[in-house]
Design a protein around this motif. Structure first.
Motif, PDB file in Angstrom:
ATOM      1  N   VAL A 783      60.387  49.494-118.854  1.00 15.01           N
ATOM      2  CA  VAL A 783      59.146  49.186-119.565  1.00 15.01           C
ATOM      3  C   VAL A 783      58.461  50.517-119.871  1.00 15.01           C
ATOM      4  N   VAL A 784      58.419  50.864-121.144  1.00 16.09           N
ATOM      5  CA  VAL A 784      57.788  52.107-121.567  1.00 16.09           C
ATOM      6  C   VAL A 784      56.848  51.801-122.718  1.00 16.09           C
ATOM      7  N   GLY A 785      55.613  52.288-122.662  1.00 23.39           N
ATOM      8  CA  GLY A 785      54.689  52.022-123.743  1.00 23.39           C
ATOM      9  C   GLY A 785      53.333  52.612-123.496  1.00 23.39           C
ATOM     10  N   THR A 786      52.390  52.262-124.367  1.00 24.51           N
ATOM     11  CA  THR A 786      51.032  52.762-124.252  1.00 24.51           C
ATOM     12  C   THR A 786      50.071  51.600-124.033  1.00 24.51           C
ATOM     13  N   VAL A 787      48.927  51.910-123.449  1.00 21.79           N
ATOM     14  CA  VAL A 787      47.867  50.926-123.264  1.00 21.79           C
ATOM     15  C   VAL A 787      46.627  51.484-123.957  1.00 21.79           C
ATOM     16  N   PRO A 788      45.582  50.672-124.162  1.00 28.03           N
ATOM     17  CA  PRO A 788      44.421  51.131-124.912  1.00 28.03           C
ATOM     18  C   PRO A 788      43.815  52.421-124.360  1.00 28.03           C
ATOM     19  N   ASP A 789      43.389  53.284-125.291  1.00 26.68           N
ATOM     20  CA  ASP A 789      42.721  54.529-124.901  1.00 26.68           C
ATOM     21  C   ASP A 789      41.484  54.224-124.066  1.00 26.68           C
ATOM     22  N   GLY A 790      41.205  55.114-123.129  1.00 28.88           N
ATOM     23  CA  GLY A 790      40.035  54.945-122.276  1.00 28.88           C
ATOM     24  C   GLY A 790      40.355  54.286-120.951  1.00 28.88           C
ATOM     25  N   THR A 791      41.583  53.771-120.815  1.00 19.07           N
ATOM     26  CA  THR A 791      41.981  53.171-119.539  1.00 19.07           C
ATOM     27  C   THR A 791      42.010  54.268-118.471  1.00 19.07           C
ATOM     28  N   GLY A 792      41.330  54.034-117.364  1.00 14.92           N
ATOM     29  CA  GLY A 792      41.263  55.028-116.301  1.00 14.92           C
ATOM     30  C   GLY A 792      42.538  55.092-115.475  1.00 14.92           C
ATOM     31  N   ALA A 793      42.655  56.156-114.679  1.00 14.69           N
ATOM     32  CA  ALA A 793      43.854  56.373-113.874  1.00 14.69           C
ATOM     33  C   ALA A 793      44.077  55.238-112.877  1.00 14.69           C
ATOM     34  N   ASP A 794      43.009  54.759-112.238  1.00 21.14           N
ATOM     35  CA  ASP A 794      43.161  53.685-111.258  1.00 21.14           C
ATOM     36  C   ASP A 794      43.651  52.403-111.914  1.00 21.14           C
ATOM     37  N   ASP A 795      43.051  52.040-113.079  1.00 27.32           N
ATOM     38  CA  ASP A 795      43.479  50.822-113.766  1.00 27.32           C
ATOM     39  C   ASP A 795      44.917  50.942-114.270  1.00 27.32           C
ATOM     40  N   LEU A 796      45.275  52.126-114.761  1.00 21.19           N
ATOM     41  CA  LEU A 796      46.643  52.327-115.238  1.00 21.19           C
ATOM     42  C   LEU A 796      47.635  52.183-114.092  1.00 21.19           C
ATOM     43  N   ARG A 797      47.277  52.713-112.954  1.00 17.48           N
ATOM     44  CA  ARG A 797      48.156  52.622-111.776  1.00 17.48           C
ATOM     45  C   ARG A 797      48.322  51.165-111.357  1.00 17.48           C
ATOM     46  N   LYS A 798      47.196  50.408-111.314  1.00 13.94           N
ATOM     47  CA  LYS A 798      47.281  48.983-110.947  1.00 13.94           C
ATOM     48  C   LYS A 798      48.176  48.229-111.914  1.00 13.94           C
ATOM     49  N   LEU A 799      48.043  48.514-113.229  1.00 14.09           N
ATOM     50  CA  LEU A 799      48.848  47.821-114.237  1.00 14.09           C
ATOM     51  C   LEU A 799      50.332  48.125-114.054  1.00 14.09           C
ATOM     52  N   VAL A 800      50.654  49.386-113.854  1.00 13.62           N
ATOM     53  CA  VAL A 800      52.062  49.770-113.682  1.00 13.62           C
ATOM     54  C   VAL A 800      52.669  49.066-112.469  1.00 13.62           C
ATOM     55  N   LEU A 801      51.937  49.048-111.343  1.00 20.49           N
ATOM     56  CA  LEU A 801      52.463  48.400-110.137  1.00 20.49           C
ATOM     57  C   LEU A 801      52.574  46.887-110.332  1.00 20.49           C
ATOM     58  N   ASP A 802      51.622  46.315-111.082  1.00 22.73           N
ATOM     59  CA  ASP A 802      51.665  44.869-111.367  1.00 22.73           C
ATOM     60  C   ASP A 802      52.889  44.536-112.206  1.00 22.73           C
ATOM     61  N   VAL A 803      53.149  45.327-113.250  1.00 15.93           N
ATOM     62  CA  VAL A 803      54.318  45.090-114.100  1.00 15.93           C
ATOM     63  C   VAL A 803      55.604  45.214-113.289  1.00 15.93           C
ATOM     64  N   ARG A 804      55.684  46.243-112.461  1.00 16.30           N
ATOM     65  CA  ARG A 804      56.888  46.416-111.631  1.00 16.30           C
ATOM     66  C   ARG A 804      57.108  45.201-110.736  1.00 16.30           C
ATOM     67  N   GLY A 805      56.026  44.675-110.180  1.00 13.76           N
ATOM     68  CA  GLY A 805      56.144  43.513-109.290  1.00 13.76           C
ATOM     69  C   GLY A 805      56.558  42.238-110.011  1.00 13.76           C
ATOM     70  N   ARG A 806      56.352  42.153-111.332  1.00 18.64           N
ATOM     71  CA  ARG A 806      56.684  40.943-112.089  1.00 18.64           C
ATOM     72  C   ARG A 806      58.149  40.903-112.539  1.00 18.64           C
ATOM     73  N   ILE A 807      58.841  42.008-112.432  1.00 16.26           N
ATOM     74  CA  ILE A 807      60.261  42.019-112.828  1.00 16.26           C
ATOM     75  C   ILE A 807      61.070  41.317-111.752  1.00 16.26           C
TER      76      ILE A 807
END
Length: 893
Positions: A783-807
């Motif tokens: 899974v490689v891509g971009t998310v909306p500009d302005g997303t903070g480091a903490d939110d980006l980290r949570k999203l990445v870990l959430d996506v990994r957990g859904r596979i």
């Protein structure tokens, strides 16, 4: 015989023989080439160089000294130490070789009952310089030392100089035979462990030229007058008189080791490793107390760095021996109790010394926690890159930022299987020291050769300062330098350094900035003076440029300072004295001055305090200062002896060098300090003092910054305007402003939280879709891509870990998402266990992407974060990660 008694007998012996007793100078060297006083003759250096006339033809002292070139060796042997006391007797053109030799022999061999040290004459061996027949003859024929106990040594061992062109001469050393248990016989030429040097007699009779090292320099001729400089190591003599094996077993160090035993349960002599730690603790804690006593505070530069380093080495070695809690209080107390017999000021200043030391201990224990995390990250990055050596810049960062001693970094890196680039670390440390020394020296000399100033001093004498009584006056140009070189004349536009026979210009010193102004010549030439320094004692050098005409040596001149600048500085300086006293009244004697700068209309004042000064206390201090102004107290200055000044309770500034006669500035019944600066005549002339606030500038040191007079008024006027504008905006009275603004900020913060919560929810809602659209790359869900500009480091980290957990299932998964925050690209990459088993590590992928983004990153194999400078490179970074995954499996296949 205790160390205090050795010291007392030394001073008493030479005082009875016509020597002026000179108290030990501060360890803070009044010399830009030295961080700390490292030899007994340092305070007498201006006399030997001819810069200043000595106060008496004979002198004696017991000088505190610190040497730090080989700190790492302290403890490993019993010979290395940082603090020592050097007993010295000095003759300035008075007695010479025979007198010095007779005094030394008499004091060493006279009985204890007669005031001597009672050494057996037959155990004393003498060394003289190769061709010094005169010294050998005196020892053999006048004193009666047998010829077989007199040995001749070369220039390396028995010839002394300061390392620069100037006075030099042969030495004669007195050595004590400790007996066959310390090695083979044969005298000091054969075994300096058995025949230990205790006293070195230097016969200054020649002038040396330029050259390198201890031996490679020419002798230019005889000195006009012959001088004596001797040094006896108090600790070495104590070792002999107390019948112990080494200096660590003498009275002033053994008690510290005994206290360390009490705190840790470890006995000295039980094991080599703990013996090393014991010696480190004893030496370093004694040195720390002496440095703090003389006004040094822990820091990351210069003397403060030396103190911080040795204190932290001592604390760390206590922990290596098993200490788990605070130890500094007990160790400092035992040092003060012991050394206070020789230096009573340590006892008087106990509270301040303890405060500084305890604050540094607390700071170090906190730094160990934070620095350990940084070190762990550096170790992980080094290993991930396939390295086995921790870089010198990482070790320097730990040392400079977190106060990690290099040996602590070495040890902790070794535990992780890494070595450290020590040469790189030491290069960076040396560069830092060189910069500090160069800056200090350049401030005083403007990069000119100091010998140029000495020549002027020799020919014209000291500059007479007339600025206490007048702001202008006639004078004569007695010295002129252009581009750092003596010159007979200077032309319009030249940058010059001018020396006058008398001047109203105040040279920077004691925290007070220099005067500025003009020097006008009878010829019409004008010099604009920007700065005044004293590169050698007593010689004021006016630095500036020739604005009009030609300047020549010997010309008559009229010197006039900028009166408005002087008055503004004088107000600041008097306000500094008031602030010092008010802080001491509020916080106690620990609020001792640690530095200051008095400039036009404003000042800063540094003082000792382990904690921040509460705002209410600072307000009280400010009110007290302004109350004193309203009392219209007279400010007076009086010259008196240093002893009389102390009796009157005058406060001295740490690090300042004072002579026998001092200037005491008194402000009514409120303040009394030793000071050479310029002041107002009455406190009413200050008008107003406004303290702007206080802050930390180092461990245990705080800084107050303030405005005085018109500058203070202008500041308050601006604040009043701002308050009026705020009243209009929030529709409230001045006293309502804090509550109304706090309410508005609270509402704004609540709104920001709601917005952040909404944005985070929106980001996380994308997790399911991203997981469903994962691409399959040779069995890896990517899974490689971009998310909306302005997303903070903490939110980006949570999203990445959430996506990994859904596979689903046991598929290998790599999730790499990118965004732009604050105009900077950001990426977080995560891998699951199956992907890591196939060689895909998050840290490696992040470094690849971050390099493309123009930045860096790192982390653990399962999740890592990176960033860069170029948001436009995000597509290229995504492609780089794709390539990394493909390359990984192409290589495997």
């Amino acid at each position: 015989m205790e160390s205090a008694e050795i010291r007392r007998r030394w001073l008493s012996f030479f005082e009875e023989r016509g020597h002026a007793v000179v108290p030990s100078a501060s360890l803070i060297a009044d010399d830009p080439t030295l961080l700390l006083v490292n030899a007994g003759m340092v305070p007498f250096k201006p006399y030997f160089l001819g810069e200043t006339k000595p106060p008496a033809p004979r002198a004696t002292s017991v000088q505190k000294c610190v040497r730090t070139p080989d700190i790492e060796e302290v403890g490993k042997t019993t010979r290395h130490g940082t603090f020592f006391q050097m007993c010295g007797n000095f003759s300035f053109g008075d007695y010479f070789k025979e007198g010095a030799i007779k005094y030394a022999w008499e004091l060493l061999t006279s009985s204890v009952a007669d005031g001597g040290y009672g050494l057996e004459p037959e155990k004393l061996w003498i060394t003289v310089y190769l061709d010094d027949d005169e010294a050998e003859t005196i020892w053999r024929d006048v004193i009666g030392v047998p010829a077989e106990r007199i040995q001749r040594l070369g220039k390396k061992d028995n010839f002394w100089s300061m390392g620069v062109p100037g006075p030099c001469g042969p030495c004669s050393e007195i050595n004590y035979d400790r007996g066959p248990e310390f090695g083979v016989e044969g005298g000091p030429a054969v075994n300096d462990e058995r025949y230990v040097e205790i006293w070195n007699l230097v016969f200054m009779q020649y002038e040396r030229g330029a050259g390198d090292g201890k031996e490679d320099f020419p002798i230019l001729g005889d000195l006009p007058s012959k001088n004596i400089d001797t040094g006896l190591g108090l600790e070495r003599l104590a070792m002999i008189l107390q019948g112990v094996q080494n200096m660590y077993e003498t009275d002033t160090l053994r008690v510290v080791m005994d206290k360390a035993t009490e705190l840790t349960g470890v006995q000295y002599g039980a094991a080599q490793g703990t013996d090393v730690s014991m010696r480190v603790v004893a030496d370093h804690m004694r040195t720390s107390v002496m440095l703090i006593g003389d006004g040094v505070t822990p820091g990351n530069e210069g003397r403060g760095y030396v103190l911080r380093r040795i204190m932290r080495r001592a604390i760390r070695n206590m922990r290596l021996m098993g200490a788990t809690g605070p130890v500094v209080q007990d160790l400092v107390d035992v040092v003060i109790n012991t050394m206070g017999q020789q230096y009573p000021e340590l006892v008087t200043d106990r509270k301040r010394i303890e405060t500084v030391a305890l604050a540094e201990e607390a700071a170090f224990l906190k730094a160990v926690k934070g620095g350990t995390n940084i070190l762990d990250t550096a170790v992980t990055e080094t290993k991930a890159a396939g390295g086995t050596v921790l870089s010198g810049d990482k070790a320097f960062l730990l040392h400079d930022t977190w106060g990690f001693p290099i040996d602590l970094t070495l040890e902790m890196a070794a535990e992780q299987g890494l070595s450290v680039d020590e040469p790189g670390f030491r290069r960076l440390m040396q560069e830092q020291r060189d910069r500090a020394k160069a800056d200090a020296k350049a401030k005083k000399t403007g990069h000119a050769d100091v010998s140029s100033y000495r020549e002027i001093a020799d020919s014209a004498g000291a500059t007479e300062f007339t600025g206490y009584a007048t702001n202008q006056g006639e004078s004569t140009i007695v010295g002129l330098l252009v581009n750092g070189v003596s010159a007979p004349a200077a032309s319009e536009g030249d940058d010059v350094e001018v020396v006058l026979d008398r001047t109203p210009f105040y040279a920077e010193g004691g925290g007070q900035l220099a005067d500025q102004g003009r020097i006008k010549l009878d010829s019409g030439a004008v010099i604009v003076v920007r700065d005044v320094q004293q590169p050698v004692p007593g010689v004021s050098v006016h630095k500036g440029s020739v604005q009009v005409g030609e300047v020549t040596v010997g010309a008559s001149a009229y010197a006039a300072i900028d009166v408005n600048r002087r008055r503004a500085i004088a107000r600041a300086h008097s306000a500094t004295h008031l602030t010092h006293q008010a802080l001491r009244d509020a916080l106690g004697p620990t609020a001792a001055q640690a530095g200051s700068e008095n400039s036009p209309g404003r000042f800063r004042f540094d003082f000792g305090s382990p904690n921040a000064v509460p705002g209410t206390v600072l307000t009280d201090v400010e009110q007290k200062i302004n109350d004193v102004l309203s009392r219209e107290l007279d400010v007076t200055a009086e010259i008196m002896s240093i002893d009389e000044a102390k009796k009157q309770g005058a406060i001295a500034e740490f690090g300042e060098k004072y002579g026998e006669r001092v200037r005491v500035v008194t402000i009514g019944d409120f303040s009394k300090e030793l000071c050479g600066g310029t002041h107002v005549a009455n406190t009413a002339q200050l008008g107003l003092v406004k303290l702007l606030g206080e802050s930390s500038i180092g461990s245990g040191v705080r800084r107050v910054e303030a405005l005085v007079g018109v500058d203070a008024y202008n500041f308050l006027a601006k604040e009043h305007t701002v308050v009026a504008q705020l009243q209009e905006l929030v529709k409230g009275r001045p006293e309502e402003l804090p509550e109304k603004i706090a309410s508005m900020l609270g509402k704004l913060k609540d709104a920001e939280k709601e917005i952040e919560k909404f944005r985070a929810e929106k980001v996380l809602q994308a997790a399911a879709g991203l997981a469903e659209n994962a691409q399959d790359i040779k069995g890896v869900a990517l899974v490689v891509g971009t998310v909306p500009d302005g997303t903070g480091a903490d939110d980006l980290r949570k999203l990445v870990l959430d996506v990994r957990g859904r596979i689903q299932g046991d598929r290998a998964a790599v999730v790499a998402l990118f965004t732009t925050a604050n105009d900077r690209p950001l990426t977080v990459i995560a891998t699951n266990e199956a992907a890591r088993e196939r060689g895909l590590k998050a840290g490696d992928l992040v470094r690849t992407a971050a390099k493309t983004l123009g930045g860096g990153g790192g982390g653990k194999p399962d999740v890592a974060q990176g960033g860069g400078q170029n948001p436009a490179a995000i597509p290229d970074a995504i492609a780089a990660d794709f390539s990394s995954v493909f390359r990984c499996f192409s290589t495997r296949s």
